[in-house]
Design an enzyme around this catalytic site. Structure first.
Site, short mmCIF file in Angstrom:
data_model
loop_
_atom_site.label_atom_id
_atom_site.label_comp_id
_atom_site.label_asym_id
_atom_site.label_seq_id
_atom_site.Cartn_x
_atom_site.Cartn_y
_atom_site.Cartn_z
N LYS A 157 -14.21 6.38 2.07
CA LYS A 157 -12.68 6.44 2.20
C LYS A 157 -12.35 7.72 1.25
O LYS A 157 -12.60 7.81 0.10
CB LYS A 157 -11.93 5.47 1.76
CG LYS A 157 -10.38 5.54 1.85
CD LYS A 157 -9.33 4.46 1.12
CE LYS A 157 -7.92 5.00 1.15
NZ LYS A 157 -7.45 3.88 0.32
N GLY A 195 0.86 1.42 -3.81
CA GLY A 195 1.39 0.09 -4.71
C GLY A 195 2.94 -0.34 -4.70
O GLY A 195 3.13 -0.95 -5.54
N ALA A 216 -1.46 1.97 2.29
CA ALA A 216 -0.52 2.01 1.20
C ALA A 216 0.95 1.86 1.46
O ALA A 216 1.34 2.18 2.34
CB ALA A 216 -0.51 3.49 0.65
N THR A 250 -2.85 -4.25 -3.29
CA THR A 250 -1.84 -4.60 -4.23
C THR A 250 -1.00 -5.72 -3.82
O THR A 250 -0.93 -6.74 -4.56
CB THR A 250 -0.75 -3.44 -4.64
OG1 THR A 250 -1.55 -2.39 -5.09
CG2 THR A 250 -0.03 -3.91 -5.63
#
Length: 260
Positions: free
Chosen positions: A100, A162, A188, A211
């Site tokens: 990634k 996050g 994300a 997260t």
């Protein structure tokens, strides 16, 4: 009916959920949540989580009895040269070329990617045989350029890393899907299971979340919720939603009603 598989480069997966390895309290919880999620891929920030040094606690050791594939990422890199060097070292150390690519331009506030440096690194690494999942902003123009220089998948952010804000621009996800012919993996900003379901209903090929699971009050339960959300969202997308209408429409026929 043919299997609904996710193909990235020459690799095929049954799960459309990718999970991260950061922010967990320990590697044991990381493994437990990952297994419950049903994910076949776990991404690892090589600069922050050890997979290359056998003399220290190593995440690879916790997963050696599983078939889960590791996806090293370049979190912490701020330019193409840093990312290229990192991935060359990872390939030499542990033989992984499934990566990634993540290059951050704003390291202080938004953690937004530097798309110019990402394009540069993607072109070089793809020529060296790496299978690249490229993290980028939700821009269909950049997504197409990344495909043209060799990315195997596009990973547009849904919101800042996050943040847990969910998908902030649903139209751009659909625009990116229209622009490229490679998998689009929403990455994300996912905060809860419904965010993952929405991403899949928009037509995303997969979702990556870290997260939202690792920082949940019950990470293992949230991992399981994400598993079913991705499955439900995918099935909803494939089923085809009803047309949106301005006014109400009765759910049962109106003809032939008996007069009272």
């Amino acid at each position: 009916m043919p299997k609904d598989e996710l193909k990235i480069g020459n690799k095929i997966f049954q799960s459309r959920l990718i999970v991260g390895s950061g922010k967990y309290k320990d590697f044991t919880t990381t493994k437990e949540a990952t297994l419950v999620s049903g994910s076949q891929i776990i991404t690892v920030a090589v600069r922050r989580v050890n997979i290359t040094n056998p003399n220290e606690e190593n995440l690879l050791d916790y997963f050696k009895d599983t078939s889960i594939k590791f996806l090293p990422n370049s979190a912490g890199c701020v330019n193409a040269d840093e990312a290229i060097t990192l991935f060359r070292l990872v390939k030499e150390a542990v033989g992984i070329d499934f990566i990634k690519l993540e290059i951050i331009g704003d390291t202080q506030k938004t953690l937004y990617p530097d798309v110019i440096e990402t394009l540069k690194a993607c072109e070089i690494l793809s020529k060296e045989g790496f299978c690249i999942l490229a993290y980028t902003n939700d821009d269909p123009i950049i997504a197409k350029k990344l495909e043209e220089v060799g990315a195997a998948a596009i990973m547009p952010l849904a919101a800042p890393i996050g943040s847990g804000l969910g998908i902030q621009n649903r139209y751009n996800i659909t625009f990116i899907k229209e622009a490229v012919s490679i998998p689009v993996i929403v990455d994300a900003g996912v905060g809860c299971a419904s965010d993952a379901a929405i991403a899949m209903e928009l037509g995303a090929d997969a979702v990556l979340t870290n997260t939202a699971i690792a920082m949940a009050q019950n990470p293992v339960m949230m991992a399981e919720a994400m598993k079913y959300a991705v499955i439900a969202g995918r099935k909803s997308f494939l089923s085809g939603r009803i047309e949106k209408k301005k006014y109400a429409s009765p759910s049962s026929p109106t003809f032939g009603l008996a007069k009272l």
